[in-house]
Design a protein around this motif. Sequence first.
Motif, PDB file in Angstrom:
ATOM      1  N   UNK A  45       0.713  -1.182  -0.047  1.00 21.86           N
ATOM      2  CA  UNK A  45       0.094  -0.404   0.183  1.00 21.86           C
ATOM      3  C   UNK A  45       0.479   1.016   0.197  1.00 21.86           C
ATOM      4  N   UNK A  46       1.554   1.225   0.360  1.00 24.53           N
ATOM      5  CA  UNK A  46       2.827   2.742   0.650  1.00 24.53           C
ATOM      6  C   UNK A  46       3.493   2.600  -0.184  1.00 24.53           C
ATOM      7  N   UNK A  47       4.129   1.367  -0.728  1.00 23.12           N
ATOM      8  CA  UNK A  47       4.882   1.370  -1.841  1.00 23.12           C
ATOM      9  C   UNK A  47       3.897   2.166  -3.450  1.00 23.12           C
ATOM     10  N   UNK A  48       3.223   2.073  -3.498  1.00 26.39           N
ATOM     11  CA  UNK A  48       2.200   1.650  -4.497  1.00 26.39           C
ATOM     12  C   UNK A  48       1.737   3.487  -3.996  1.00 26.39           C
ATOM     13  N   UNK A  98       0.184  10.226   5.725  1.00 26.26           N
ATOM     14  CA  UNK A  98       0.377  10.083   7.300  1.00 26.26           C
ATOM     15  C   UNK A  98      -0.268   8.863   7.510  1.00 26.26           C
ATOM     16  N   UNK A  99      -1.399   8.403   7.658  1.00 31.25           N
ATOM     17  CA  UNK A  99      -2.090   7.762   8.201  1.00 31.25           C
ATOM     18  C   UNK A  99      -1.908   6.278   7.698  1.00 31.25           C
ATOM     19  N   UNK A 100      -0.611   6.123   6.272  1.00 33.85           N
ATOM     20  CA  UNK A 100      -0.679   5.214   6.263  1.00 33.85           C
ATOM     21  C   UNK A 100       0.753   4.421   6.850  1.00 33.85           C
ATOM     22  N   UNK A 101       1.694   5.655   7.171  1.00 34.67           N
ATOM     23  CA  UNK A 101       3.101   5.756   7.624  1.00 34.67           C
ATOM     24  C   UNK A 101       2.411   5.766   9.415  1.00 34.67           C
ATOM     25  N   UNK A 102       1.905   6.034  10.237  1.00 35.60           N
ATOM     26  CA  UNK A 102       0.906   5.758  11.309  1.00 35.60           C
ATOM     27  C   UNK A 102       0.754   4.301  11.393  1.00 35.60           C
ATOM     28  N   UNK A 103      -0.216   3.831  10.884  1.00 45.34           N
ATOM     29  CA  UNK A 103      -0.911   2.249  11.261  1.00 45.34           C
ATOM     30  C   UNK A 103       0.544   1.563  10.681  1.00 45.34           C
ATOM     31  N   UNK A 104       1.015   2.354   9.695  1.00 39.24           N
ATOM     32  CA  UNK A 104       2.753   1.315   9.867  1.00 39.24           C
ATOM     33  C   UNK A 104       3.122   0.967  11.298  1.00 39.24           C
ATOM     34  N   UNK A 105       3.421   2.395  11.864  1.00 36.24           N
ATOM     35  CA  UNK A 105       4.228   2.340  12.954  1.00 36.24           C
ATOM     36  C   UNK A 105       3.297   1.388  14.154  1.00 36.24           C
ATOM     37  N   UNK A 143      12.126   3.891  11.783  1.00 36.46           N
ATOM     38  CA  UNK A 143      11.845   4.271   9.991  1.00 36.46           C
ATOM     39  C   UNK A 143      10.651   4.669  10.338  1.00 36.46           C
ATOM     40  N   UNK A 144       8.741   4.238  10.422  1.00 33.37           N
ATOM     41  CA  UNK A 144       7.776   4.594  10.317  1.00 33.37           C
ATOM     42  C   UNK A 144       7.204   5.977  10.808  1.00 33.37           C
ATOM     43  N   UNK A 145       7.892   6.607  12.074  1.00 33.87           N
ATOM     44  CA  UNK A 145       8.638   7.412  12.692  1.00 33.87           C
ATOM     45  C   UNK A 145       8.793   8.663  11.829  1.00 33.87           C
ATOM     46  N   UNK A 146       9.840   8.551  11.141  1.00 33.98           N
ATOM     47  CA  UNK A 146      10.718   9.162  11.147  1.00 33.98           C
ATOM     48  C   UNK A 146       9.827   9.640  10.079  1.00 33.98           C
ATOM     49  N   UNK A 167       5.343  13.996   6.700  1.00 35.52           N
ATOM     50  CA  UNK A 167       4.907  14.300   6.376  1.00 35.52           C
ATOM     51  C   UNK A 167       3.956  15.440   7.358  1.00 35.52           C
ATOM     52  N   UNK A 168       4.456  15.431   7.984  1.00 35.29           N
ATOM     53  CA  UNK A 168       3.341  16.063   9.437  1.00 35.29           C
ATOM     54  C   UNK A 168       4.425  17.753   9.015  1.00 35.29           C
ATOM     55  N   UNK A 169       5.377  17.232   8.986  1.00 37.46           N
ATOM     56  CA  UNK A 169       6.283  18.723   8.711  1.00 37.46           C
ATOM     57  C   UNK A 169       5.508  19.211   7.819  1.00 37.46           C
ATOM     58  N   UNK A 170       5.928  19.100   6.533  1.00 36.74           N
ATOM     59  CA  UNK A 170       4.927  19.559   5.512  1.00 36.74           C
ATOM     60  C   UNK A 170       3.607  19.974   5.931  1.00 36.74           C
TER      61      UNK A 170
END
Length: 115
Positions: free
Chosen positions: A42-45, A66-73, A90-93, A98-101
């Motif tokens: 999902x993230x890769x796509x 952000x949602x995908x990376x949160x789920x990965x975390x 990884x995911x948190x970084x 994304x959140x900074x942007x």
Amino acid sequence: MTKLDNNAHTIFCASDAGGLTEAAQDTIVALRRHGFNEHATKISRSMGRFMAGRSMVKVATLRQWSALLDEAFDLLCDSPIEDPCIADDTADVAQSYVIRELRALEAGAESTAAA
């Protein structure tokens, strides 16, 4: 780092993303290494074209990432893995980029509205 177009929708391209592409790739690798292949896909796509440097990103896409990376975390934190800090590394970084942007965009929108 944030780039805004006239409609304040386009944020930045991969060359302006700092370590986002590397952190996202590390997240994908970590997910696959720990058996979360579906979420890694999902993230890769979702991020593939961006990470290859071929697309700009819109606000809605950043929110999706952000949602995908949160789920990965969460997946990496809750899994029985040998390194319990892998999610933070990884995911948190990746999500922090994304959140900074998103925050920069919101601040830009507020200053434009106030003018």
